[in-house]
Design a protein around this motif. Structure first.
Motif, PDB file in Angstrom:
ATOM      1  N   TYR A  88     -73.656  56.417  -7.435  1.00  0.00           N
ATOM      2  CA  TYR A  88     -73.935  55.271  -5.859  1.00  0.00           C
ATOM      3  C   TYR A  88     -73.283  55.622  -4.961  1.00  0.00           C
ATOM      4  N   ALA A  89     -72.040  55.676  -4.978  1.00  0.00           N
ATOM      5  CA  ALA A  89     -71.233  56.149  -3.154  1.00  0.00           C
ATOM      6  C   ALA A  89     -72.110  57.303  -2.819  1.00  0.00           C
ATOM      7  N   LEU A  90     -72.662  58.125  -3.375  1.00  0.00           N
ATOM      8  CA  LEU A  90     -73.029  59.731  -2.873  1.00  0.00           C
ATOM      9  C   LEU A  90     -74.464  59.729  -2.421  1.00  0.00           C
ATOM     10  N   CYS A  91     -75.806  58.447  -3.657  1.00  0.00           N
ATOM     11  CA  CYS A  91     -76.849  57.607  -2.524  1.00  0.00           C
ATOM     12  C   CYS A  91     -76.443  57.500  -1.445  1.00  0.00           C
ATOM     13  N   SER A  92     -75.525  56.338  -1.372  1.00  0.00           N
ATOM     14  CA  SER A  92     -75.411  55.745  -0.041  1.00  0.00           C
ATOM     15  C   SER A  92     -75.291  57.057   1.006  1.00  0.00           C
TER      16      SER A  92
ATOM     17  N   PHE B  29     -79.799  60.289 -12.356  1.00  0.00           N
ATOM     18  CA  PHE B  29     -80.033  61.854 -11.640  1.00  0.00           C
ATOM     19  C   PHE B  29     -79.045  62.594 -11.856  1.00  0.00           C
ATOM     20  N   LEU B  30     -78.396  61.882 -10.620  1.00  0.00           N
ATOM     21  CA  LEU B  30     -77.119  62.615 -10.134  1.00  0.00           C
ATOM     22  C   LEU B  30     -75.501  62.122 -10.841  1.00  0.00           C
ATOM     23  N   LYS B  31     -75.316  61.499 -12.423  1.00  0.00           N
ATOM     24  CA  LYS B  31     -74.746  61.091 -13.212  1.00  0.00           C
ATOM     25  C   LYS B  31     -74.541  62.438 -14.287  1.00  0.00           C
ATOM     26  N   GLY B  32     -76.162  62.790 -14.470  1.00  0.00           N
ATOM     27  CA  GLY B  32     -76.461  63.793 -15.294  1.00  0.00           C
ATOM     28  C   GLY B  32     -76.242  65.235 -14.692  1.00  0.00           C
ATOM     29  N   ARG B  33     -76.776  65.431 -13.388  1.00  0.00           N
ATOM     30  CA  ARG B  33     -76.403  66.726 -12.847  1.00  0.00           C
ATOM     31  C   ARG B  33     -75.040  67.468 -12.494  1.00  0.00           C
ATOM     32  N   ALA B  34     -74.601  66.354 -12.111  1.00  0.00           N
ATOM     33  CA  ALA B  34     -72.978  66.680 -11.168  1.00  0.00           C
ATOM     34  C   ALA B  34     -71.887  66.211 -11.990  1.00  0.00           C
ATOM     35  N   GLY B  35     -72.320  65.320 -13.212  1.00  0.00           N
ATOM     36  CA  GLY B  35     -70.995  64.690 -13.845  1.00  0.00           C
ATOM     37  C   GLY B  35     -70.337  63.348 -12.940  1.00  0.00           C
TER      38      GLY B  35
ATOM     39  N   TYR C 249     -89.334  56.157  -2.817  1.00  0.00           N
ATOM     40  CA  TYR C 249     -88.431  57.464  -4.101  1.00  0.00           C
ATOM     41  C   TYR C 249     -86.926  57.990  -2.270  1.00  0.00           C
ATOM     42  N   GLY C 250     -86.609  58.719  -3.893  1.00  0.00           N
ATOM     43  CA  GLY C 250     -85.138  58.508  -2.939  1.00  0.00           C
ATOM     44  C   GLY C 250     -84.878  60.179  -2.896  1.00  0.00           C
ATOM     45  N   VAL C 251     -84.865  60.987  -1.800  1.00  0.00           N
ATOM     46  CA  VAL C 251     -84.598  62.184  -1.146  1.00  0.00           C
ATOM     47  C   VAL C 251     -83.201  63.414  -1.745  1.00  0.00           C
ATOM     48  N   ILE C 252     -83.420  63.767  -2.794  1.00  0.00           N
ATOM     49  CA  ILE C 252     -81.897  63.965  -3.204  1.00  0.00           C
ATOM     50  C   ILE C 252     -81.433  65.739  -2.193  1.00  0.00           C
ATOM     51  N   PRO C 253     -80.364  66.220  -1.331  1.00  0.00           N
ATOM     52  CA  PRO C 253     -80.684  67.772  -1.364  1.00  0.00           C
ATOM     53  C   PRO C 253     -80.161  68.635  -2.499  1.00  0.00           C
ATOM     54  N   LYS C 254     -81.145  69.384  -1.968  1.00  0.00           N
ATOM     55  CA  LYS C 254     -80.864  70.752  -3.333  1.00  0.00           C
ATOM     56  C   LYS C 254     -79.504  71.321  -2.883  1.00  0.00           C
ATOM     57  N   ARG C 255     -79.115  71.413  -1.440  1.00  0.00           N
ATOM     58  CA  ARG C 255     -77.033  72.460  -0.726  1.00  0.00           C
ATOM     59  C   ARG C 255     -76.809  70.571  -0.800  1.00  0.00           C
ATOM     60  N   LEU C 256     -76.751  70.075  -1.673  1.00  0.00           N
ATOM     61  CA  LEU C 256     -75.300  69.409  -2.012  1.00  0.00           C
ATOM     62  C   LEU C 256     -74.769  69.690  -3.266  1.00  0.00           C
TER      63      LEU C 256
ATOM     64  N   ALA D 116     -87.277  45.479  -5.669  1.00  0.00           N
ATOM     65  CA  ALA D 116     -87.387  46.307  -7.085  1.00  0.00           C
ATOM     66  C   ALA D 116     -88.176  47.734  -7.089  1.00  0.00           C
ATOM     67  N   ALA D 117     -89.045  48.215  -6.095  1.00  0.00           N
ATOM     68  CA  ALA D 117     -89.595  49.732  -6.282  1.00  0.00           C
ATOM     69  C   ALA D 117     -88.516  50.372  -5.411  1.00  0.00           C
ATOM     70  N   LEU D 118     -87.433  49.715  -4.677  1.00  0.00           N
ATOM     71  CA  LEU D 118     -86.670  50.637  -4.165  1.00  0.00           C
ATOM     72  C   LEU D 118     -84.912  50.306  -4.760  1.00  0.00           C
ATOM     73  N   LYS D 119     -84.643  49.612  -5.880  1.00  0.00           N
ATOM     74  CA  LYS D 119     -83.544  49.842  -7.060  1.00  0.00           C
ATOM     75  C   LYS D 119     -83.785  50.700  -7.849  1.00  0.00           C
ATOM     76  N   ASN D 120     -84.720  50.489  -7.909  1.00  0.00           N
ATOM     77  CA  ASN D 120     -85.289  51.772  -9.371  1.00  0.00           C
ATOM     78  C   ASN D 120     -85.559  52.935  -9.293  1.00  0.00           C
ATOM     79  N   ALA D 121     -85.974  53.118  -7.856  1.00  0.00           N
ATOM     80  CA  ALA D 121     -85.215  55.158  -6.989  1.00  0.00           C
ATOM     81  C   ALA D 121     -83.884  54.567  -6.992  1.00  0.00           C
ATOM     82  N   ILE D 122     -82.926  53.905  -6.746  1.00  0.00           N
ATOM     83  CA  ILE D 122     -82.113  54.330  -6.513  1.00  0.00           C
ATOM     84  C   ILE D 122     -80.701  54.695  -7.672  1.00  0.00           C
ATOM     85  N   VAL D 123     -81.861  53.580  -9.351  1.00  0.00           N
ATOM     86  CA  VAL D 123     -81.178  53.600 -10.881  1.00  0.00           C
ATOM     87  C   VAL D 123     -81.656  54.981 -11.109  1.00  0.00           C
ATOM     88  N   GLU D 124     -82.951  55.203 -10.274  1.00  0.00           N
ATOM     89  CA  GLU D 124     -83.310  56.702 -11.140  1.00  0.00           C
ATOM     90  C   GLU D 124     -82.371  57.654 -10.522  1.00  0.00           C
ATOM     91  N   ALA D 125     -82.178  57.563  -9.218  1.00  0.00           N
ATOM     92  CA  ALA D 125     -81.473  58.633  -8.718  1.00  0.00           C
ATOM     93  C   ALA D 125     -80.040  59.091  -9.194  1.00  0.00           C
TER      94      ALA D 125
END
Length: 337
Positions: free
Chosen positions: A297-301, A284-290, A319-326, A272-281
């Motif tokens: 979800y695909a980008l998380c994978s 974030f990606l929806k707002g950060r990159a439109g 925690y999810g590590v989302i590289p800024k270089r993306l 459940a902790a993993l699922k929550n971290a994925i949902v948060e990521a």
């Protein structure tokens, strides 16, 4: 020494043993944007039958090399009831902070106060509680010139000091919570990336936020699997910035550093902790990159690593590590929200 506006010392009057409390009077008040140097003291050597001088003396630490505050706290401060083990400095009242705001915690520096720390484990401890038959408290000396922990004759561990507990007070209806399990308020997240140069974001639940920190670690691996890191007394320098109403949609703490954004999820169940971290990521990606939810979800994978931050404090953190270089354009996204 990093420039600061105030210095909060870890005297018996300025520490709380075992609780992150919304009903404790502030020991310092600062304005949003100010920088505070905060002394902290580890609970190791204080939560023992022996006093700190005797405890550390058994490993050859001279009495003069034991922090005076550790001796004073041992003699004057008591751990209440079912409280957690940690000694925290605070709370700090941030003027103008209100419920639904977001507190930005910039970690500007983390100073090591003593050249030694403790790893404590044994039966019932950590993520493999039946692995060991005997309790042990290993006092580990540090070579601060070479920036390593002298773990054994053959092993040296690079130092990367950070605060294991960074927190605001929990919602007022909870009044106070144990320092052991983390939560939406932060707390014992044991997030090893909170070194100097990083930033943590926390939702605010009380007037003034009521900020605490403690549980210093000289270094730690993801998971903190035996139950402790190299527990040590540290002095972080932090800048505390209030963002009005920005905490309204926050479910969990968030963080970033020069290279990555970090989403977090927590639960007593690791899946459940993993699922929550994925949902948060994903959010974030929806707002950060439109992106759409499907694209995020695909980008998380494809490009996001999910790691166990800690697995030993009843409530576990992934925690999810989302590289800024993306991202083609770089920006402090969470602070700007």
């Amino acid at each position: 020494m990093t420039k600061h506006d105030a210095h909060l010392r870890s005297t018996p009057e300025n520490v709380s043993w075992g609780w992150i409390a919304a009903d404790r009077q502030p020991v310092l008040s600062v304005k949003s944007g100010q920088t505070i140097r905060i002394d902290t003291v580890t609970h190791q050597g204080i939560n023992t039958a022996k006093d700190p001088v005797a405890f550390f003396g058994a490993a050859g630490i001279a009495p003069d090399d034991v922090l005076p505050e550790a001796k004073e706290i041992y003699g004057k401060v008591r751990r209440e009831g079912s409280a957690g083990p940690h000694i925290l400095t605070g709370p700090i009242h941030i003027e103008g902070a209100r419920p639904r705001d977001m507190l930005e915690v910039r970690v500007l520096d983390v100073e090591i106060r003593v050249p030694y720390g403790v790893n404590a484990t044994g039966p019932g401890s950590g993520a493999a509680p039946d692995l060991l038959a005997e309790a042990t408290q290993k006092i580990i000396k540090l070579d601060l010139k070479r920036n390593v922990a002298l773990f054994s004759q053959e092993v040296e561990v690079p130092l990367a000091p950070f605060m294991g507990i960074v927190a605001v007070a929990p919602p007022p209806e909870q009044k106070r919570v144990s320092t052991k399990p983390p939560g939406a308020f932060g707390g014992n997240i044991d997030f090893r990336h909170l070194v100097a140069g990083s930033t943590l974001y926390l939702p605010v639940f009380n007037e003034g936020a009521l900020f605490y920190t403690g549980d210093g670690h000289a270094c730690q691996g993801d998971g903190e699997v035996d139950g402790t890191a190299i527990e040590i007394s540290l002095t972080p320098t932090m800048q505390l910035i209030v963002h009005p109403v920005a905490g309204t949609t926050m479910k969990w703490p968030r963080a970033e550093d020069a290279s990555n954004y970090y989403s977090m999820g927590m639960d007593t169940d690791l899946d459940a902790a993993l699922k929550n971290a994925i949902v948060e990521a994903v959010e974030f990606l929806k707002g950060r990159a439109g992106l759409s939810a499907t694209e995020a979800y695909a980008l998380c994978s494809l490009a996001v690593d999910f790691r166990i931050g800690e697995a030993v404090n009843n409530v576990q953190m992934v925690y999810g590590v989302i590289p800024k270089r993306l991202f083609r354009q770089q920006q402090d996204y969470w602070a700007a929200k």
